[in-house]
Design an enzyme around this catalytic site. Structure first.
Site, mmCIF file in Angstrom:
data_model
loop_
_atom_site.group_PDB
_atom_site.id
_atom_site.type_symbol
_atom_site.label_atom_id
_atom_site.label_comp_id
_atom_site.label_asym_id
_atom_site.label_seq_id
_atom_site.Cartn_x
_atom_site.Cartn_y
_atom_site.Cartn_z
ATOM 1 N N ASP A 145 0.823 -1.214 0.000
ATOM 2 C CA ASP A 145 0.000 0.000 0.000
ATOM 3 C C ASP A 145 0.859 1.268 0.000
ATOM 4 O OD1 ASP A 145 -2.326 1.407 0.023
ATOM 5 O OD2 ASP A 145 -2.754 1.113 2.145
ATOM 6 N N ASN A 149 -10.351 -3.569 -6.467
ATOM 7 C CA ASN A 149 -9.523 -2.606 -7.197
ATOM 8 C C ASN A 149 -10.036 -2.290 -8.611
ATOM 9 O OD1 ASN A 149 -6.376 -3.670 -5.684
ATOM 10 N ND2 ASN A 149 -7.688 -1.929 -5.161
#
Ligand code: FPP
Length: 243
Positions: A24, A72
């Site tokens: 991330d 995503n």
């Protein structure tokens, strides 16, 4: 051939068998430099190679990266396309790992990925099947809830085919039918970039995992940071529900 890696983990540390990493902070890394988000993903992808080699040098047996989640797809199309392009590029480069005796596996629903990508994934898995120094697991179009659904569907099929009955449904059976099949449970989950959540990563497999969070953004996460995570892991007292 890659340069030998010099690690500096203090003596006597237990190295987790299976580490999960949520890559991330790529977007923020790029934003801080006034660059497009996809450049952050490119740097993140480079770092994934570096950290994989470092993990292997430390003796980690399984490392699973959360590369693309079932959620995503909600990102802008050009960002999704850029990430898919990176997968294709890195799947070619992942072949280098084969020379390093690393097995490569993928978890997640492949049906939504391009045919080229699916073909490359299958071929790298087949070609590295017998390598055993470390297993690199890439979670692509992966979601923990989807993983459990996938397991339940497999089990329902076994039941409909008359191969199992209700009594056969055990935690072990559910586990064997997850995408991770025979991969051991995660011992340590690392999430850089300051967020402190699991975001649908390995939810079944991390039931007893230790969690390690750091504010460092993924492209800046170094081998030394991996060692810090392992040192923190060693400070925890894992009781698995006992006392
Ligand atoms: C999360 O950062 C990162 C992703 C959703 C994509 C990760 C993908 C790669 C690094 C591409 C290549 C990977 C491999 C294994 C070849 P973010 O975009 O959410 O960052 P932000 O929170 O700063 O916006």
């Amino acid at each position: 051939m890659a340069k030998p890696i010099v690690t500096s983990l203090p003596e006597g540390m237990t190295v987790p068998e299976h580490i999960g990493i949520i890559m991330d902070g790529n977007g923020r890394w790029a934003k801080k430099r006034g660059m497009p988000r996809k450049i952050g993903h490119r740097e993140g992808a480079k770092n994934f190679r570096t950290i994989t080699r470092y993990a292997k040098a430390l003796g980690v047996k399984y490392v699973t990266y959360y590369a693309f989640s079932t959620e995503n797809w909600k990102r802008p199309k050009d960002e999704v396309d850029a990430i898919m392009d990176l997968f294709e590029k890195y799947l070619d480069e992942v072949r280098d790992f084969i020379e390093e005796n690393i097995r490569v596996r993928f978890i997640g629903d492949r049906s939504m990925l391009s045919e080229t990508l699916q073909r490359k994934m299958k071929s790298v898995e087949e070609d590295s099947l017998h390598f055993d120094s470390m297993t690199l697991v890439l979670a692509i179009n992966y979601g923990g809830r989807n993983d459990i659904c996938h397991s339940v569907k497999n089990i329902v099929r076994l039941a409909l085919d008359g191969k199992i009955t209700e009594q056969d449904v055990t935690e072990a059976l559910i586990e064997q039918n997850l995408y991770t099949e025979d991969i051991p449970a995660a011992d340590l989950i690392i999430r850089p970039s300051g967020e402190q959540r699991l975001s649908n990563f390995l939810i079944w497999q991390s039931a007893y995992a230790e969690f390690y969070y750091t504010n460092i953004l993924w492209p800046d996460f170094k081998g030394k940071d991996l060692e810090d995570a392992i040192i923190a892991f060693n400070d925890r007292n894992r009781r698995y529900g006992g006392i």
